[in-house]
Design a protein around this motif. Structure first.
Motif, PDB file in Angstrom:
ATOM      1  N   PHE A  37       0.650 -12.447  -6.535  1.00 41.99           N
ATOM      2  CA  PHE A  37      -0.679 -12.981  -6.843  1.00 41.99           C
ATOM      3  C   PHE A  37      -1.661 -12.303  -5.895  1.00 41.99           C
ATOM      4  N   VAL A  38      -2.500 -11.414  -6.405  1.00 44.62           N
ATOM      5  CA  VAL A  38      -3.413 -10.675  -5.532  1.00 44.62           C
ATOM      6  C   VAL A  38      -4.849 -10.792  -6.035  1.00 44.62           C
ATOM      7  N   GLY A  39      -5.756 -10.383  -5.179  1.00 42.49           N
ATOM      8  CA  GLY A  39      -7.174 -10.436  -5.474  1.00 42.49           C
ATOM      9  C   GLY A  39      -7.920 -10.574  -4.165  1.00 42.49           C
ATOM     10  N   GLY A  40      -9.225 -10.527  -4.223  1.00 46.30           N
ATOM     11  CA  GLY A  40     -10.013 -10.661  -3.013  1.00 46.30           C
ATOM     12  C   GLY A  40      -9.892 -12.051  -2.416  1.00 46.30           C
ATOM     13  N   PRO A  41     -10.349 -12.247  -1.169  1.00 43.27           N
ATOM     14  CA  PRO A  41     -10.314 -13.567  -0.554  1.00 43.27           C
ATOM     15  C   PRO A  41     -11.154 -14.562  -1.342  1.00 43.27           C
ATOM     16  N   ALA A  42     -10.606 -15.769  -1.515  1.00 44.70           N
ATOM     17  CA  ALA A  42     -11.298 -16.840  -2.258  1.00 44.70           C
ATOM     18  C   ALA A  42     -11.528 -16.489  -3.722  1.00 44.70           C
ATOM     19  N   ARG A  49      -1.082  -6.960   0.522  1.00 44.47           N
ATOM     20  CA  ARG A  49      -2.470  -6.605   0.804  1.00 44.47           C
ATOM     21  C   ARG A  49      -2.630  -5.103   1.042  1.00 44.47           C
ATOM     22  N   ALA A  50      -1.506  -4.396   1.116  1.00 43.45           N
ATOM     23  CA  ALA A  50      -1.539  -2.940   1.290  1.00 43.45           C
ATOM     24  C   ALA A  50      -0.262  -2.373   0.687  1.00 43.45           C
ATOM     25  N   ILE A 110     -13.658  -9.003   2.840  1.00 47.03           N
ATOM     26  CA  ILE A 110     -13.980  -8.386   1.546  1.00 47.03           C
ATOM     27  C   ILE A 110     -13.927  -6.866   1.663  1.00 47.03           C
ATOM     28  N   ALA A 111     -14.453  -6.324   2.770  1.00 49.17           N
ATOM     29  CA  ALA A 111     -14.423  -4.870   2.976  1.00 49.17           C
ATOM     30  C   ALA A 111     -12.981  -4.380   3.117  1.00 49.17           C
ATOM     31  N   THR A 112     -12.148  -5.142   3.841  1.00 54.05           N
ATOM     32  CA  THR A 112     -10.733  -4.773   4.008  1.00 54.05           C
ATOM     33  C   THR A 112     -10.011  -4.805   2.668  1.00 54.05           C
ATOM     34  N   HIS A 113     -10.352  -5.790   1.842  1.00 57.46           N
ATOM     35  CA  HIS A 113      -9.741  -5.893   0.508  1.00 57.46           C
ATOM     36  C   HIS A 113     -10.005  -4.621  -0.299  1.00 57.46           C
ATOM     37  N   HIS A 114     -11.251  -4.157  -0.310  1.00 56.44           N
ATOM     38  CA  HIS A 114     -11.599  -2.960  -1.076  1.00 56.44           C
ATOM     39  C   HIS A 114     -10.937  -1.704  -0.488  1.00 56.44           C
ATOM     40  N   ALA A 115     -10.855  -1.637   0.830  1.00 56.58           N
ATOM     41  CA  ALA A 115     -10.331  -0.425   1.477  1.00 56.58           C
ATOM     42  C   ALA A 115      -8.816  -0.326   1.393  1.00 56.58           C
ATOM     43  N   GLN A 116      -8.106  -1.455   1.514  1.00 55.30           N
ATOM     44  CA  GLN A 116      -6.655  -1.398   1.615  1.00 55.30           C
ATOM     45  C   GLN A 116      -5.915  -2.037   0.444  1.00 55.30           C
ATOM     46  N   SER A 117      -6.428  -3.149  -0.078  1.00 53.52           N
ATOM     47  CA  SER A 117      -5.710  -3.850  -1.147  1.00 53.52           C
ATOM     48  C   SER A 117      -5.920  -3.209  -2.509  1.00 53.52           C
ATOM     49  N   VAL A 118      -7.145  -2.742  -2.788  1.00 59.87           N
ATOM     50  CA  VAL A 118      -7.421  -2.164  -4.115  1.00 59.87           C
ATOM     51  C   VAL A 118      -6.528  -0.952  -4.412  1.00 59.87           C
ATOM     52  N   PRO A 119      -6.312  -0.018  -3.447  1.00 61.61           N
ATOM     53  CA  PRO A 119      -5.371   1.078  -3.734  1.00 61.61           C
ATOM     54  C   PRO A 119      -3.971   0.579  -4.066  1.00 61.61           C
ATOM     55  N   SER A 120      -3.535  -0.502  -3.402  1.00 57.42           N
ATOM     56  CA  SER A 120      -2.231  -1.087  -3.696  1.00 57.42           C
ATOM     57  C   SER A 120      -2.200  -1.636  -5.115  1.00 57.42           C
ATOM     58  N   ILE A 121      -3.274  -2.313  -5.512  1.00 59.16           N
ATOM     59  CA  ILE A 121      -3.366  -2.869  -6.869  1.00 59.16           C
ATOM     60  C   ILE A 121      -3.298  -1.759  -7.911  1.00 59.16           C
TER      61      ILE A 121
END
Length: 415
Positions: free
Chosen positions: A72-77, A158-159, A213-224
């Motif tokens: 289950f992934v996505g940005g915080p909140a 998250r990564a 939110i910035a960390t999500h875009h930088a590290q989690s989005v490539p993982s997604i």
């Protein structure tokens, strides 16, 4: 890959043999092996196959785990935890949720040196080292009771490093699928700040919220995007209340056997397809016009899943398969009950879509070909027709016979 295997002599042809192969995931393993050959085209294919099979055995990818893992992934909140709790309440003890963030916060509360280190990382809005999070996840999952069949891992990975390391550590290969909750940045920010007024969480403040939110875009989005490339990602619009998001998520967890059997419809004019719809609905079955489902989704709102559909349709490109399958499952689930069959026109578009649907959802009941006197099938339609004819699953209905005859023939097939 039916062209390869249909011509290969095989003595295993009974239902018992087919069940044995399916139970041990042999078709899935062969699919993966052939996909690797096609993708890389090695100079020594036999040696490559042997090495790949050995790697699959060592990594545990040749065995379907007793527990199915879902990321289950996505940005915080973005609503991950709320939907996970709703699924657990709906399905009872068969599903449980393991929150990576909750495990880390519990570790912080213990006041250990590791807990203090985790707290300092969380407050800065950064990602905790993979080995710490994975160690806590592994310990928790292995301690679950045997009644748990589905494990929803909330907020993980998250990564990319986290995902790869976890899958290798657990020896399960890729998860059953990944569910990605899409939510605009400003909405996530406002939710975190509002939550911070009552949650007492150190990371629910304005400064940390922006960093997360910035960390999500930088590290989690490539993982997604990596898991999207593996064909196991499902996108969910989480910008609305949980009660609105819920109908988009639930069908993914419904056993395909509990949904109507699909009958594909290929060819014919708009009029002959209307007769198909009349035959289906007059005999208590369902009918889905897939292009309409895509158009409706494209116009629903401006959030990520809808935008992906709209962009693909506008550019004349295929809509991501995970979105198409999610739409199909949702539409089947929403049909008035009970329905034995659902006729589907406009899906699948390619032979690859057919195989992907069979692998990730279920086999169709059969295909209805509305045969015309002078057909002009595309190459992809011809491949699909040949595939179902080869398997003895093609039912031809002469589209030139007239409305009443088409209704009668389709009705007879469905009965």
């Amino acid at each position: 890959f039916f062209f390869v295997f249909d011509s290969f002599p095989c003595s295993m042809s009974t239902d018992e043999d087919v069940h044995y192969l399916a139970q041990n995931d042999i078709p899935l393993i062969l699919d993966d092996l052939v996909a690797q050959l096609i993708k890389f085209k090695p100079l020594t294919p036999r040696k490559c196959l042997a090495a790949q099979l050995q790697s699959m055995v060592l990594d545990g990818r040749c065995k379907r785990p007793e527990r199915r893992l879902i990321y289950f992934v996505g940005g915080p909140a973005s609503g991950k935890g709320t939907l996970a709790r709703m699924l657990c309440e709906h399905f009872g003890e068969a599903i449980t949720t393991v929150g990576a963030g909750d495990l880390l916060r519990d570790e912080v509360k213990k006041g250990t040196e590791q807990g203090k280190m985790i707290e300092s990382i969380i407050v800065q809005g950064n990602i905790v080292p993979a080995h710490i999070t994975i160690g806590l996840l592994k310990q928790t999952i292995e301690a679950l009771p045997p009644t748990v069949k589905w494990v929803l891992i909330d907020g993980f990975p998250r990564a990319m490093e986290q995902g790869w390391t976890f899958e290798k550590t657990m020896g399960v290969g890729l998860p059953e699928f990944m569910l990605c909750f899409h939510c605009p940045d400003e909405l996530m920010f406002s939710r975190m700040v509002k939550r911070g007024a009552t949650s007492g969480r150190a990371d629910d403040n304005e400064t940390t919220a922006r960093k997360r939110i910035a960390t999500h875009h930088a590290q989690s989005v490539p993982s997604i995007e990596y898991y999207r490339s593996q064909g196991i990602l499902y996108d969910v619009d989480a910008s609305a209340e949980a009660s609105i998001t819920w109908p988009m998520v639930l069908p993914l967890f419904i056993d395909p056997a509990d949904l109507p059997d699909v009958v594909y419809v290929v060819g014919g004019s708009a009029q002959s397809r209307a007769q198909c719809q009349q035959a289906a609905e007059s005999t208590g079955h369902g009918y889905l016009h897939f292009p309409d489902l895509l158009e409706k989704e494209a116009k629903r709102n401006a959030n990520a899943p809808s935008r992906m559909v709209a962009d693909a349709l506008q550019a004349g490109l295929p809509v991501p398969m995970s979105i198409q399958l999610n739409l199909l499952r949702r539409a089947l689930h929403q049909l008035p009950k009970p329905k034995k069959y659902a006729l589907v026109y406009g899906f699948p578009k390619t032979i690859g879509d057919v195989l992907d649907t069979e692998k990730r959802f279920k086999d169709p009941a059969f295909l209805v070909l509305l045969a015309e006197d002078a057909p002009a099938y595309t190459h992809q339609e011809q491949a699909i027709i040949t595939y179902f004819r080869t398997r003895g699953m093609l039912k031809e209905v002469a589209a030139s016979k007239g409305p009443a005859a088409i209704v009668q023939e389709v009705t007879s097939l469905l009965q």
